[in-house]
Design a protein around this motif. Structure first.
Motif, PDB file in Angstrom:
ATOM      1  N   UNK A 462       0.807  -1.216   0.000  1.00 42.29           N
ATOM      2  CA  UNK A 462       0.000   0.000   0.000  1.00 42.29           C
ATOM      3  C   UNK A 462       0.841   1.269   0.000  1.00 42.29           C
ATOM      4  N   UNK A 463       2.060   1.186   0.533  1.00 45.12           N
ATOM      5  CA  UNK A 463       2.897   2.392   0.646  1.00 45.12           C
ATOM      6  C   UNK A 463       4.036   2.350  -0.355  1.00 45.12           C
ATOM      7  N   UNK A 464       4.542   3.518  -0.700  1.00 44.31           N
ATOM      8  CA  UNK A 464       5.662   3.599  -1.630  1.00 44.31           C
ATOM      9  C   UNK A 464       6.892   2.922  -1.054  1.00 44.31           C
ATOM     10  N   UNK A 465       7.134   3.115   0.250  1.00 45.39           N
ATOM     11  CA  UNK A 465       8.289   2.472   0.888  1.00 45.39           C
ATOM     12  C   UNK A 465       8.136   0.959   0.884  1.00 45.39           C
ATOM     13  N   UNK A 466       6.922   0.478   1.145  1.00 48.18           N
ATOM     14  CA  UNK A 466       6.693  -0.961   1.141  1.00 48.18           C
ATOM     15  C   UNK A 466       6.880  -1.570  -0.234  1.00 48.18           C
ATOM     16  N   UNK A 467       6.473  -0.831  -1.272  1.00 44.96           N
ATOM     17  CA  UNK A 467       6.650  -1.343  -2.627  1.00 44.96           C
ATOM     18  C   UNK A 467       8.124  -1.363  -3.017  1.00 44.96           C
ATOM     19  N   UNK A 468       8.895  -0.437  -2.476  1.00 45.23           N
ATOM     20  CA  UNK A 468      10.343  -0.456  -2.730  1.00 45.23           C
ATOM     21  C   UNK A 468      10.974  -1.693  -2.097  1.00 45.23           C
ATOM     22  N   UNK A 469      10.519  -2.058  -0.902  1.00 43.98           N
ATOM     23  CA  UNK A 469      11.013  -3.279  -0.259  1.00 43.98           C
ATOM     24  C   UNK A 469      10.612  -4.495  -1.090  1.00 43.98           C
ATOM     25  N   UNK A 470       9.388  -4.482  -1.609  1.00 41.69           N
ATOM     26  CA  UNK A 470       8.900  -5.578  -2.452  1.00 41.69           C
ATOM     27  C   UNK A 470       9.824  -5.793  -3.648  1.00 41.69           C
ATOM     28  N   UNK A 471      10.177  -4.717  -4.338  1.00 41.31           N
ATOM     29  CA  UNK A 471      11.048  -4.834  -5.509  1.00 41.31           C
ATOM     30  C   UNK A 471      12.437  -5.324  -5.111  1.00 41.31           C
ATOM     31  N   UNK A 472      12.986  -4.763  -4.071  1.00 42.40           N
ATOM     32  CA  UNK A 472      14.334  -5.154  -3.656  1.00 42.40           C
ATOM     33  C   UNK A 472      14.377  -6.608  -3.221  1.00 42.40           C
ATOM     34  N   UNK A 473      13.368  -7.024  -2.466  1.00 49.74           N
ATOM     35  CA  UNK A 473      13.357  -8.405  -1.988  1.00 49.74           C
ATOM     36  C   UNK A 473      13.239  -9.384  -3.147  1.00 49.74           C
ATOM     37  N   UNK A 474      12.287  -9.157  -4.065  1.00 49.71           N
ATOM     38  CA  UNK A 474      12.096 -10.083  -5.177  1.00 49.71           C
ATOM     39  C   UNK A 474      13.358 -10.186  -6.028  1.00 49.71           C
ATOM     40  N   UNK A 475      14.064  -9.081  -6.183  1.00 46.09           N
ATOM     41  CA  UNK A 475      15.314  -9.129  -6.943  1.00 46.09           C
ATOM     42  C   UNK A 475      16.349  -9.984  -6.231  1.00 46.09           C
TER      43      UNK A 475
END
Length: 1014
Positions: A462-475
């Motif tokens: 839901x948050x921009x910071x959370x989506x950044x974590x999502x991208x970094x983790x999946x990578x």
């Protein structure tokens, strides 16, 4: 291009596209994290219509995406442009050839239906092997598109291993057939298709020849290497197998309209061994040893999923498990071999099935990491355990913390990576460290035997910071999987969730070959763009991006989460509401087959409401909710716990606040209020309603004319019934707690009792004989019974969206019941005669009064509420069961469990109670009766009501016309009477004053009701 131009062009071509807000909302989602809004949706009725639609899209340059059950977890079945839903009409099984061991079916055929057709045609000698957890609603075309696997892939492999030929429609509308030796025109006389087939053959052979080395070294390295295109099937040693090369292409090359698949021999017997471990890593370390025994399945779950299942569906929803915090389900078959191709392999034989099971359990205890192993022999227990595993995707998205009971929200995103099974334990150990580094937790379950893990993770999308974590983790997770020799996807395909990360797994040459393969088939790139082609970033198009936090906690469903999350977003699209059998959800979808009428379809529309793209009073919302029976079965059957009845109540509350309502909301929605008056004029009123004038008045009130109205009871009838009760029954007749003894003697203000009998409005005003039976049965089992007959649960206010009125009604009832205690102020049970009222007081009461001064009172009262069957089952367990009239229990009973009781008190409560009371055989009509409160009495619902009755109740009545019929719910009893039988409440069957039953006429039958509406 304008939506209108596309719709006009498709319509001019003789098709029927839909582009209204409701329909587009339903198809903007699948079971992934993504939301992509299409221009229009089409339900083709034939392969020819698919070809026509694609030809139109090709001419206009409009993208097209094929879809089946919409269960994709990688975003493979959402797209811009036109979405073609093949599940609505293209679902025929065309042929089963036992001699050739093949089955041919259309792409929209649900996998369980396909398997059932194979079983029927071969007397269960053959079966269809791929069995993903979504098999009860996933379609053949989707299984081919994603190369689905399933629980038994350690024995039977992936979908690709079973394909013989595929019927295709190309992006420009040509019809081809891909075989295991090439590609050809479906119609030999179609010159354009034949030319295209010849051209494709040349280009595909050239592609394979140009990249021989890369294909041979980079593809097919592990059993579950699903990521990318399956180009290895084009190699000379594979025989230029174009059909299998297209499996896993996710609809980006052509649309599959039908397929011929292999069938495999079905094991005569299987055995299930459940093995407990300290954690999933220990479980994974035993996988190589287990695989040496040639199991048919090795599946795993962890304790959080088990706790969630028990919390949501009752403590008995999961059987007792061996010691541990993670479990493997190991299935062996009777000989360890599935067909001739395994003859001579080691590990298959070694004694009978029982000996092999015992030997494996002993080996794991001595040499492995197991804490305890249990052989499960009971078929019901086995089915329940497999259901826990199959519901893992939904259960793991809304988890219950076993320590605190709190809800944990988790999401897909790194859903189904796969590694070699021998490296699974090390991969999982490092994966847990990776989660910790990113501040995340994950729930791990899945196909341990194939090295393929489904992992739901606590991403904040839901948050921009959370989506950044999502991208970094999946990578980082992609790097980890590749380092362990794995695949980014092991089952669900790459789609929007992983395609961007494929460069981490494959060389530039291999990626170039993938692009060329897609271009050969679809030069314009119009089919399913955004995933494997025209790849989108993994954090683009996320469904939760742009959704504002909740704006209040006043109401029941859409806006009531303290953390800002919207409960309606619990629907993540797993689609169990689209099943045709098992459980009760969703009766309206089973009646119409339309996504609009599924719990998921309604949830998607309401998710647009909380996004602000659709207003709550938009006609789209009204259309979506119109055929929801508010049966509440979804609150139990849905793996994520979506409670559409609750959401519907709030939507109606918001839509009609200070507005004129539908007429049925006044006639049926205010029925408890009318019943206060009808007791005084019951006789004349019943006579009037039997006349043409009375029937016309009922129709004016929005009530159907196709159903007999129930007869209203007089106040005297209730008084007479309550006068014939034991002295232990105390009648609390008014809101001050004052009343009189059941015999009529003054009772003062006594409010102390061993149990409270709550007589709801329906029982008082429509079934007073049930009130008397309940008082007599409880009076014979308890030393003191307080009979409360002056209050209402507020159910009809809730179902019609009068939530403020419901709160007022519930507040008075809660305070009243809270004041009735046992000796020394003990909180004694409150037994509610009508199961829907019991469910309202158990479930809705504490929710509606949660933020009021009466919240504690509501919670106390809700905890005391019992349905009739629930209470009598407890008495039986305590050795205090009431005696059957005549001293002998019926040898068999047909049971229609009320949907609200099923959802709130457990789906086994009626069967368990009858069994405990000594009934020999219980036939359950597992499904909604079709009336569901006011739904079956409301004009316009007649066809759906009849179709729902045919799902379970009517067939059960026809199956045994002589058995007593148990219908605790008033709606269920009404429907049973409408079908030509008499339904009885459990208290009536146990009533010591019950008259001798009369046998039905020898030719008594239940008429078949209306078939599925169009």
């Amino acid at each position: 291009m304008a939506v209108g131009e596309l719709v006009d062009a498709l319509t001019a071509a003789g098709l029927a596209p839909e582009a209204d807000r409701r329909r587009v909302a339903e198809y903007s989602y699948d079971a992934s994290n993504y939301r992509v809004v299409p221009s229009a949706v089409l339900f083709p009725r034939s392969e020819a219509e698919v070809a026509t639609a694609l030809a139109v899209c090709h001419r206009l340059g409009v993208p097209a995406t094929a879809r089946g059950g919409g269960t994709s977890m990688a975003g493979n079945s959402v797209g811009t442009g036109l979405v073609l839903d093949l599940s609505r009409h293209l679902h025929r099984v065309l042929a089963v050839d036992e001699a050739a061991r093949t089955v041919t079916a259309e792409a929209g055929t649900v996998l369980t239906a396909l398997r059932a057709a194979v079983h029927d045609a071969t007397d269960s000698r053959l079966t269809f092997a791929p069995d993903p957890s979504s098999q009860s609603r996933a379609c053949l075309g989707g299984a081919i598109g994603n190369d689905a696997c399933g629980n038994h892939s350690v024995r039977h492999g992936r979908t690709a291993d079973h394909v013989e030929s595929l019927r295709l429609v190309t992006a420009d509308g040509l019809r081809l057939t891909a075989t295991r030796r090439g590609v050809e025109a479906t119609d030999p006389d179609d010159a354009a298709a034949a030319a295209r087939a010849e051209h494709l053959t040349v280009e595909l052979r050239d592609l394979a020849a140009e990249h021989l080395a890369a294909i041979r070294t980079e593809l097919g390295r592990i059993p579950r290497q699903v990521s990318g295109y399956h180009l290895r099937h084009l190699l000379p040693e594979e025989g230029f197998d174009v059909a299998r090369a297209l499996v896993g292409s996710e609809g980006t090359c052509a649309i599959v309209t039908a397929a011929t698949m292999r069938a495999v021999p079905r094991a005569a017997r299987t055995g299930l061994l459940v093995v407990g471990y300290a954690d999933v890593v220990d479980a994974a370390r035993d996988v190589p040893a287990i695989l040496r025994h040639r199991p048919t399945a090795v599946e795993g779950i962890d304790e959080v999923i088990v706790a969630t299942m028990r919390q949501r569906r009752g403590a008995d929803a999961v059987a007792d498990l061996p010691e541990g915090r993670a479990w493997l389900f190991v299935e062996l078959d009777d000989d360890g071999n599935d067909d001739d191709e395994h003859d001579g392999e080691a590990g298959g034989a070694g004694g009978g099935l029982e000996a092999r099971m015992a030997g494996l359990a002993d080996e794991l205890a001595r040499n492995g990491h197991a804490l305890e192993a249990l052989v499960v022999t009971d078929p019901v227990t086995r089915a329940d355990l497999w259901r826990v595993r199959e519901d893992g995707a939904g259960l793991s998205s809304r988890l219950t913390d076993p320590a605190t009971g709190a809800t944990i929200e988790s999401w897909p995103g790194w859903e189904d990576s796969a590694v070699p099974p021998e490296r699974l334990a090390d991969y999982l150990a490092e994966f847990r460290e990776l989660l910790a580094r990113h501040g995340l937790t994950g729930v791990m379950y899945g196909h341990f035997g194939a090295g393929c893990m489904h992992i739901r993770i606590t991403f904040d999308l839901r948050s921009e910071a959370g989506r950044a974590v999502f991208r970094a983790f999946c990578t980082d997770a992609a790097h980890l999987a590749v380092r362990h020799g794995g695949s980014l996807s092991g089952e669900h395909g790459d789609g929007r969730a992983r395609s961007e990360l494929l460069p981490l797994m494959y060389s530039p040459e291999m990626l170039g070959a993938f692009e060329e393969f897609a271009r050969i088939w679809d030069p314009a790139g119009l089919l399913a763009p955004g995933g494997l082609t025209a790849t989108r970033p993994i954090d683009a198009d996320l469904a939760l991006a742009g959704v504002s936090p909740g704006v209040g906690r006043r109401d029941l469903g859409l806006l009531t989460s303290a953390d800002g999350a919207h409960p309606v977003q619990a629907c993540i699209g797993v689609g169990r509401c689209r099943t045709s059998a098992g459980g009760v959800m969703c009766p309206s979808y089973r009646a119409t087959g339309d996504e609009r009428d599924s719990t998921r379809g309604r949830a998607r529309v309401l998710q647009e409401v909380v996004r602000g793209t659709i207003a709550v009073d938009d006609p789209a919302v009204e259309e979506s909710l119109e055929l929801c029976l508010a049966c509440k079965a979804c609150s139990s059957d849905c793996p994520t716990g979506v409670d559409m009845a609750t959401f519907k109540a709030e939507a109606l509350h918001r839509r009609y606040r200070r507005r004129v309502r539908p007429r049925a909301h006044y006639s049926l929605g205010l029925l408890p209020l009318w019943l206060r008056a009808t007791v005084r004029v019951a006789g004349p009123l019943n006579a009037l309603l039997a006349t043409p004038v009375g029937r016309a008045a009922a129709r004016f009130g929005g009530i159907t004319g196709e159903r007999a109205l129930p007869r209203f009871a007089s106040a005297r009838a209730l008084r007479d019934e309550l006068a014939r009760v034991p002295d232990s029954v105390w009648h609390l007749r008014d809101r001050r707690g004052k009343g009189r003894r059941g015999s009529g003697d003054p009772a003062g203000a006594r409010t102390s009792a061993e149990v409270v009998l709550f007589l709801d409005s329906f029982t008082r005003g429509l079934r007073p004989h049930v009130a008397g039976a309940a008082a007599r049965v409880l009076g014979g089992s308890h030393t003191s019974v307080a009979c409360s007959a002056g209050h209402c649960c507020g159910l009809t206010h809730v179902t019609t969206g009068r939530l403020d009125a419901a709160r007022r009604t519930m507040r008075a009832t809660a305070r009243h019941l809270d004041g009735i205690r046992g000796p020394d102020g003990a909180e004694v049970p409150v037994v509610v005669v009508e199961p829907s009222c019991a469910a309202t007081l158990r479930g809705d009461l504490p929710h509606l009064l949660a933020d009021t001064p009466d919240a504690d009172v509501a919670r106390r009262v809700a905890a005391r509420i019992r349905s009739s069957a629930d209470h009598l089952g407890r008495l039986a367990a305590e050795g205090r069961a009431p005696a059957w009239p005549g001293g002998t229990a019926p040898d068999r009973v047909t049971v229609q469990t009320h949907c609200h009781e099923y959802a709130t008190f457990g789906n086994r409560v009626q069967r368990a109670t009858l069994t405990a009371l000594g009934v020999g055989s219980v036939r359950e009509a597992t499904g909604c009766c079709g009336v569901a409160g006011d739904f079956g009495f409301t004009a316009g619902h007649e066809a759906v009501t009849a179709a729902v009755a045919e799902q379970a109740l009517a067939p059960a009545l026809r199956a045994d016309p002589d058995a007593p019929v148990l219908t605790d719910g008033f709606s269920c009893a009404t429907q049973t009477d409408h079908l030509g039988r008499t339904g009885r409440h459990l208290f009536e069957l146990l009533d010591p004053a019950r008259p001798e039953p009369t046998s039905p006429a020898p030719d008594a039958t239940v008429p078949s009701t209306t078939r599925r509406p169009s």
